[in-house]
Scaffold this active site. Sequence first.
Site, PDB file in Angstrom:
ATOM      1  N   CYS A 167       4.717  -5.897   0.239  1.00 32.39           N
ATOM      2  CA  CYS A 167       6.044  -5.464   0.720  1.00 32.39           C
ATOM      3  C   CYS A 167       6.977  -6.654   0.878  1.00 32.39           C
ATOM      4  CB  CYS A 167       5.917  -4.752   2.073  1.00 32.39           C
ATOM      5  SG  CYS A 167       5.476  -3.024   1.952  1.00 32.39           S
ATOM      6  N   CYS A 249       6.680   3.763  -1.942  1.00 29.81           N
ATOM      7  CA  CYS A 249       6.032   3.552  -3.233  1.00 29.81           C
ATOM      8  C   CYS A 249       4.852   4.514  -3.380  1.00 29.81           C
ATOM      9  CB  CYS A 249       5.519   2.116  -3.319  1.00 29.81           C
ATOM     10  SG  CYS A 249       6.815   0.876  -3.232  1.00 29.81           S
ATOM     11  N   CYS A 252       1.325   3.839  -1.816  1.00 24.64           N
ATOM     12  CA  CYS A 252       1.248   3.722  -0.355  1.00 24.64           C
ATOM     13  C   CYS A 252       1.835   4.954   0.332  1.00 24.64           C
ATOM     14  CB  CYS A 252       1.996   2.476   0.101  1.00 24.64           C
ATOM     15  SG  CYS A 252       1.408   0.982  -0.699  1.00 24.64           S
ATOM     16  N   CYS A 275       7.571  -1.441   6.362  1.00 27.90           N
ATOM     17  CA  CYS A 275       7.489  -2.335   5.208  1.00 27.90           C
ATOM     18  C   CYS A 275       7.987  -3.733   5.542  1.00 27.90           C
ATOM     19  CB  CYS A 275       8.290  -1.763   4.048  1.00 27.90           C
ATOM     20  SG  CYS A 275      10.010  -1.481   4.420  1.00 27.90           S
TER      21      CYS A 275
HETATM   22 FE1  SF4 Z   1       3.701  -2.784  -2.376  1.00 29.47          FE
HETATM   23 FE2  SF4 Z   1       3.062  -0.476  -1.189  1.00 29.47          FE
HETATM   24 FE3  SF4 Z   1       4.844  -2.134  -0.081  1.00 29.47          FE
HETATM   25 FE4  SF4 Z   1       5.436  -0.759  -2.282  1.00 29.47          FE
HETATM   26  S1  SF4 Z   1       5.017   0.072  -0.239  1.00 29.47           S
HETATM   27  S2  SF4 Z   1       5.902  -2.884  -1.921  1.00 29.47           S
HETATM   28  S3  SF4 Z   1       3.455  -0.806  -3.379  1.00 29.47           S
HETATM   29  S4  SF4 Z   1       2.640  -2.492  -0.397  1.00 29.47           S
END
Ligand code: SF4
Length: 280
Positions: A167, A249, A252, A275
Site C-alpha cells: 500500500c 484492490c 485485498c 491503506c
Molecule cells: Fe497492494 Fe492490497 Fe494495498 Fe492494493 S490494497 S496496494 S494490492 S496491499
Amino acid sequence: MSRAFAMSPTSIAVVPRELPLLRVIAPPAERDKEPLVDGQPQTDEGKLVLTEELAAEIRCEALRLESAEPQQILQWATERFGQKFTMATAFGPEGMVLIHMLAEIAPDTPIFNLDTGYQFKETLELREEVKRRYGIAVEMKQPETTVEQYEQQHGGPLYRTNPDQCCFDRKVQVLNKAVLGKHAWASAIRRDQSPDRANVPIVGWDKKFSLVKVSPLANWTKQQVWGFITQHEIPYNPLHDQGYASIGCWPCTRSVMLGEDERAGRWSGFAKTECGLHSQ
Ligand code: SF4
C-alpha cells in the site's frame, strides 16, 4: 464556477436551488481577510506549510462547518483553494456522492484515482461512467512500476506477505506525488465507518501529506450515502450488489457477511484496516 449555487456577496454558502432545506452559513468575521491560496508558503518540495494563521483558520472552519451540509463544505473548499483543491477517489459510494456534488459545484476540480494495477475491472469501468455522466475525466495516477515489475522485484505479490509495504509503494507514495503543489484534498471518509475514523474533523491538517484535509461526509451515515445515490441515480460499483461493502484492490477485498463491519472485507486475515492514506 458553481452550476447549482448562486454566489452571495455576504455568505460563503447559499441555499442551492435543488436542495431548498440547506441552512445558510453565516461567514465568520475573518472571512474578509486575504485568501491563503496564492500567498501560502510552501517548502522547496512544494508542500504546504502549517503556519499559525493556517492552523487557526482550520480550527475555525472545522467548528463552523461541523453541522454544515456536504455541499456547503465543498463549496467553501472549492472557493477557498480553487485549483489547489483536489480529490482522490477509489470510486466508492461516498466518492461517487462527492463527484456528483462537485459536478454541480465546481466541475473543474482536479480528481484522481490511485491506479495500483490491482483494481477490479468494475472499478475501472466506473471511471468511464463518470466521464459519460458528468464529463469529468478522473486522472489515473500510477506507481513507477507495473504490477509485473513490482512482483518481480519482490519475488511475488507483496500483498500476500507485506500489504503495508505494498500500500505504501502503490498508494501512499503515488498520492504523495499527486498532491505536490496542492493545498487541500477531499476525503470521502465517514466517522461511523470504523474506530480509526471516528474522530476525523470536517476540516483538519493532514500532516502526512502536508495538506488541509476536508471530509464533507464525516457526519453522514451509510444510509444517507445510499439514500443520496438512489435519489440522484448516481452510478456506483456493481460489486456492491454482490456483497462488497468497501472496495479496494481485488487481492485485498472480499464480500462481507450479514452483521460484519463494512470494512471487514478489506485485508481480511491481516490486522491491517487502513491503506495508510487516512492514518497519520
Ligand atoms: Fe497492494 Fe492490497 Fe494495498 Fe492494493 S490494497 S496496494 S494490492 S496491499
